[in-house]
Design an enzyme around this catalytic site. Structure first.
Site, PDB file in Angstrom:
ATOM      1  N   ASP A  13       0.812  -1.223   0.000  1.00  0.00           N
ATOM      2  CA  ASP A  13       0.000   0.000   0.000  1.00  0.00           C
ATOM      3  C   ASP A  13       0.842   1.267   0.000  1.00  0.00           C
ATOM      4  O   ASP A  13       0.425   2.298   0.528  1.00  0.00           O
ATOM      5  CB  ASP A  13      -0.961   0.022   1.213  1.00  0.00           C
ATOM      6  CG  ASP A  13      -1.756  -1.259   1.323  1.00  0.00           C
ATOM      7  OD1 ASP A  13      -2.241  -1.713   0.274  1.00  0.00           O
ATOM      8  OD2 ASP A  13      -1.875  -1.810   2.428  1.00  0.00           O
ATOM      9  N   LYS A  16       2.132   2.262  -5.219  1.00  0.00           N
ATOM     10  CA  LYS A  16       2.836   1.837  -6.443  1.00  0.00           C
ATOM     11  C   LYS A  16       2.020   2.149  -7.698  1.00  0.00           C
ATOM     12  O   LYS A  16       2.560   2.563  -8.703  1.00  0.00           O
ATOM     13  CB  LYS A  16       3.123   0.329  -6.372  1.00  0.00           C
ATOM     14  CG  LYS A  16       4.101  -0.019  -5.268  1.00  0.00           C
ATOM     15  CD  LYS A  16       4.265  -1.518  -5.112  1.00  0.00           C
ATOM     16  CE  LYS A  16       3.072  -2.218  -4.520  1.00  0.00           C
ATOM     17  NZ  LYS A  16       2.804  -1.932  -3.104  1.00  0.00           N
ATOM     18  N   GLY A  40      -4.132  -4.147  -4.623  1.00  0.00           N
ATOM     19  CA  GLY A  40      -5.106  -3.147  -5.052  1.00  0.00           C
ATOM     20  C   GLY A  40      -4.325  -1.882  -5.387  1.00  0.00           C
ATOM     21  O   GLY A  40      -3.869  -1.190  -4.503  1.00  0.00           O
ATOM     22  N   HIS A  41      -4.117  -1.650  -6.659  1.00  0.00           N
ATOM     23  CA  HIS A  41      -3.334  -0.483  -7.076  1.00  0.00           C
ATOM     24  C   HIS A  41      -4.280   0.633  -7.520  1.00  0.00           C
ATOM     25  O   HIS A  41      -5.044   0.468  -8.466  1.00  0.00           O
ATOM     26  CB  HIS A  41      -2.355  -0.865  -8.183  1.00  0.00           C
ATOM     27  CG  HIS A  41      -1.265  -1.765  -7.688  1.00  0.00           C
ATOM     28  ND1 HIS A  41      -0.276  -2.275  -8.485  1.00  0.00           N
ATOM     29  CD2 HIS A  41      -1.011  -2.235  -6.438  1.00  0.00           C
ATOM     30  CE1 HIS A  41       0.532  -3.020  -7.754  1.00  0.00           C
ATOM     31  NE2 HIS A  41       0.108  -3.015  -6.511  1.00  0.00           N
ATOM     32  N   THR A 129      -6.115 -11.600   2.654  1.00  0.00           N
ATOM     33  CA  THR A 129      -7.198 -10.957   1.916  1.00  0.00           C
ATOM     34  C   THR A 129      -8.247 -11.992   1.482  1.00  0.00           C
ATOM     35  O   THR A 129      -9.268 -11.620   0.902  1.00  0.00           O
ATOM     36  CB  THR A 129      -6.662 -10.250   0.652  1.00  0.00           C
ATOM     37  OG1 THR A 129      -6.025 -11.232  -0.169  1.00  0.00           O
ATOM     38  CG2 THR A 129      -5.665  -9.145   0.992  1.00  0.00           C
ATOM     39  N   GLN A 224       2.237  -5.790  -3.300  1.00  0.00           N
ATOM     40  CA  GLN A 224       2.531  -5.904  -1.863  1.00  0.00           C
ATOM     41  C   GLN A 224       3.841  -5.147  -1.566  1.00  0.00           C
ATOM     42  O   GLN A 224       4.146  -4.209  -2.267  1.00  0.00           O
ATOM     43  CB  GLN A 224       2.612  -7.375  -1.417  1.00  0.00           C
ATOM     44  CG  GLN A 224       1.282  -8.109  -1.405  1.00  0.00           C
ATOM     45  CD  GLN A 224       0.885  -8.656  -2.758  1.00  0.00           C
ATOM     46  OE1 GLN A 224       1.674  -9.310  -3.416  1.00  0.00           O
ATOM     47  NE2 GLN A 224      -0.329  -8.400  -3.169  1.00  0.00           N
ATOM     48  N   THR A 239       2.845 -12.580   2.488  1.00  0.00           N
ATOM     49  CA  THR A 239       2.095 -13.170   1.392  1.00  0.00           C
ATOM     50  C   THR A 239       2.885 -14.375   0.881  1.00  0.00           C
ATOM     51  O   THR A 239       3.917 -14.736   1.463  1.00  0.00           O
ATOM     52  CB  THR A 239       1.780 -12.127   0.302  1.00  0.00           C
ATOM     53  OG1 THR A 239       0.837 -12.708  -0.614  1.00  0.00           O
ATOM     54  CG2 THR A 239       3.021 -11.657  -0.444  1.00  0.00           C
ATOM     55  N   GLY A 332       3.808  12.463   1.848  1.00  0.00           N
ATOM     56  CA  GLY A 332       4.432  13.463   2.718  1.00  0.00           C
ATOM     57  C   GLY A 332       3.387  14.443   3.233  1.00  0.00           C
ATOM     58  O   GLY A 332       3.466  14.922   4.364  1.00  0.00           O
TER      59      GLY A 332
HETATM   60  P1  IMP Z   1      -2.687 -12.789   1.278  1.00  0.00           P
HETATM   61  O1  IMP Z   1      -1.544 -12.571   0.344  1.00  0.00           O
HETATM   62  O2  IMP Z   1      -3.988 -12.266   0.752  1.00  0.00           O
HETATM   63  O3  IMP Z   1      -2.810 -14.206   1.747  1.00  0.00           O
HETATM   64  O4  IMP Z   1      -2.402 -11.924   2.621  1.00  0.00           O
HETATM   65  C1  IMP Z   1      -1.259 -12.151   3.429  1.00  0.00           C
HETATM   66  C2  IMP Z   1      -0.887 -10.891   4.176  1.00  0.00           C
HETATM   67  O5  IMP Z   1      -0.429  -9.907   3.246  1.00  0.00           O
HETATM   68  C3  IMP Z   1      -2.030 -10.236   4.934  1.00  0.00           C
HETATM   69  O6  IMP Z   1      -1.511  -9.595   6.090  1.00  0.00           O
HETATM   70  C4  IMP Z   1      -2.531  -9.171   3.963  1.00  0.00           C
HETATM   71  O7  IMP Z   1      -3.175  -8.104   4.617  1.00  0.00           O
HETATM   72  C5  IMP Z   1      -1.231  -8.742   3.319  1.00  0.00           C
HETATM   73  N1  IMP Z   1      -1.412  -8.257   1.956  1.00  0.00           N
HETATM   74  C6  IMP Z   1      -1.642  -8.990   0.845  1.00  0.00           C
HETATM   75  N2  IMP Z   1      -1.722  -8.207  -0.233  1.00  0.00           N
HETATM   76  C7  IMP Z   1      -1.549  -6.954   0.194  1.00  0.00           C
HETATM   77  C8  IMP Z   1      -1.490  -5.688  -0.476  1.00  0.00           C
HETATM   78  O8  IMP Z   1      -1.614  -5.580  -1.688  1.00  0.00           O
HETATM   79  N3  IMP Z   1      -1.276  -4.607   0.322  1.00  0.00           N
HETATM   80  C9  IMP Z   1      -1.082  -4.715   1.661  1.00  0.00           C
HETATM   81  N4  IMP Z   1      -1.111  -5.864   2.317  1.00  0.00           N
HETATM   82  C10 IMP Z   1      -1.339  -6.987   1.592  1.00  0.00           C
END
Ligand code: IMP
Length: 423
Positions: A13, A16, A40-41, A129, A224, A239, A332
């Site tokens: 987050d 990017k 989620g971009h 997620t 990520q 992840t 910032g």
């Molecule tokens: P997963 O990849 O959906 O299984 O999530 C694993 C961990 O990575 C969790 O803590 C999610 O909140 C975090 N995570 C996965 N994708 C994102 C992202 O795009 N932005 C921020 N955190 C993420």
């Protein structure tokens, strides 16, 4: 030509999507190399907000080609929705979006397994997620997965049925109830597959090799962040893919000596969604303000993000493992108005002061030492030049540059494409 990389240096987050969008004009090809619809971009321009999950952020550019690389996992159902959103905005993607045959598919039952696994973990849950990411990468490394290229085979449905049956039996191992209607899920999945088939499938490693020979410029867009990397992140709260620079080589089929610039994106503070350690997390009004002003809610799940001060120890670690050559500081503007700002510069760990990221960064193992900075009052969101930035912000940036040894080339002062200051 080399392949340039753009990576998040924190827990995701970082912004990017916005920066890829800003940089796209310099590139012929934008490629995603890992992750999937967990990402989620967000891109904001011309008064519209677009959120992309699997599709590269170059899709809004008139001429750039966009490639979903072999390291990505694709959920055809979510992918179809993303394409339909582009349709609504009359974005012509059919000639600009290519899919690697070697990318793995997220099956509906992968999502069910993700839900069962998380629920069964109780308090120890990852905070996934729940998009099926972990189970899909498990099938990939377990050599059971289904790939996009399988859809070109006559027996793809047999493969799908066999894998689905296996997943259903695996669901029984979990001591939790997951409700589902397989028929409905499959009908949705098949519609997604039909939509996916309208795009061109490619051997992306060959595509990139030819593109480089033909002098095309390529930007690999990470998803990520480095601290969520399966190897180097805060395991097991990570992840399931390599979010770091090396992941771009395996996720696209590009040799390490072809990597050029490595753009590292970080927020001027830190956020995290989901569970896991976060040494600089704030539980007070300051953290609340960061979350409110920074609108810190997940673009994929809508979950509230945890907020805290910038962690320089973690940032230096990410700069090092990725070989970052240019830094980009986001948000910032969110720090405007704080009297004093803090940056974490060392940890107390096992009775010693240390300046590197140790194996355990849980609160029981680590406390944080901060360096303080004077804040600034000015609203940055209307500023357009580096010269206009407040001197206390410049001191904050200079400190980061000195400590990391890497220049901060972009300062983002708002979500819009236009709110981007080049240094
Ligand atoms: P997963 O990849 O959906 O299984 O999530 C694993 C961990 O990575 C969790 O803590 C999610 O909140 C975090 N995570 C996965 N994708 C994102 C992202 O795009 N932005 C921020 N955190 C993420």
């Amino acid at each position: 030509m080399a392949v340039d990389l753009l990576l998040g240096l924190q827990w995701g987050d970082e912004g990017k999507g916005k920066i890829v969008d800003v940089l796209t004009q310099n590139y012929d090809i934008i490629a995603r190399f890992q992750g999937g619809p967990n990402a989620g971009h967000t891109l904001i321009f011309d008064g519209f907000k677009h959120v992309l999950h699997t599709i590269p952020s170059g899709i809004f550019h008139k001429t750039a080609m966009n490639v979903v690389g072999n390291g990505v996992v694709i959920d055809p159902v979510i992918f179809k929705k993303e394409l339909e959103n582009l349709d609504k905005h009359n974005i012509d993607y059919t000639s600009k979006l290519l899919i690697s045959r070697k990318a793995h598919l997220i099956l509906p039952t992968h999502r069910l397994l993700d839900a069962a696994s998380e629920t069964s973990k109780g308090k120890a849950k990852i905070g996934s997620t729940l998009k099926g990411i972990g189970p899909t990468y498990m099938d990939k490394t377990g050599r059971n997965g289904m790939r996009v290229g399988d859809l070109e085979l006559d027996n793809w449905k047999e493969k799908y049925d066999a894998l689905t049956a296996k997943h259903i039996s695996m669901l029984n191992y979990f001591d939790v109830q997951v409700d589902y209607n397989l028929k409905e899920l499959e009908a949705e999945f098949c519609k997604g597959i039909d939509k996916l088939r309208t795009l061109e499938f490619i051997d992306s490693e060959e595509y990139f090799s030819n593109a480089m020979k033909n002098g095309k410029t390529i930007l690999a867009e990470g998803a990520q962040g480095s601290l969520l990397d399966i190897d180097f992140g805060t395991y097991p709260f990570v992840t399931s893919s390599n979010t770091t620079a090396a992941g771009a080589c395996t996720g696209l089929g590009v040799a390490p000596n072809r990597i050029g610039e490595v753009y590292g994106i970080f927020k001027a503070y830190t956020t995290r969604v989901g569970s896991g350690p976060f040494p600089t997390e704030l539980f007070d009004e300051v953290g609340e303000t960061m979350g409110r002003v920074g609108n810190e809610f997940g673009a994929t799940t809508g979950r509230k993000r945890r907020c805290g001060w910038l962690d320089l120890i973690a940032l230096k670690y990410a700069v090092e493992i990725n070989g970052v050559t240019q830094l980009m500081m986001m948000k910032g503007d969110v720090l405007s108005g704080f009297e004093t700002l803090k940056i974490a510069t060392s940890y107390n760990y096992k009775g010693k002061e240390i300046k590197h990221l140790p194996y355990n960064i849980e609160p029981e193992n680590v406390t944080v030492n901060y360096t303080e900075f004077k804040g600034w009052k000015a609203d940055l969101t209307e500023m357009t030049s580096a010269e206009s930035l407040p001197k206390n912000l410049i001191a904050y940036i200079n400190f980061i540059e000195k400590e990391t040894g890497v220049p901060v080339k972009i300062v983002s002062v708002g979500p819009d494409r236009k709110q981007t200051i080049m240094r």
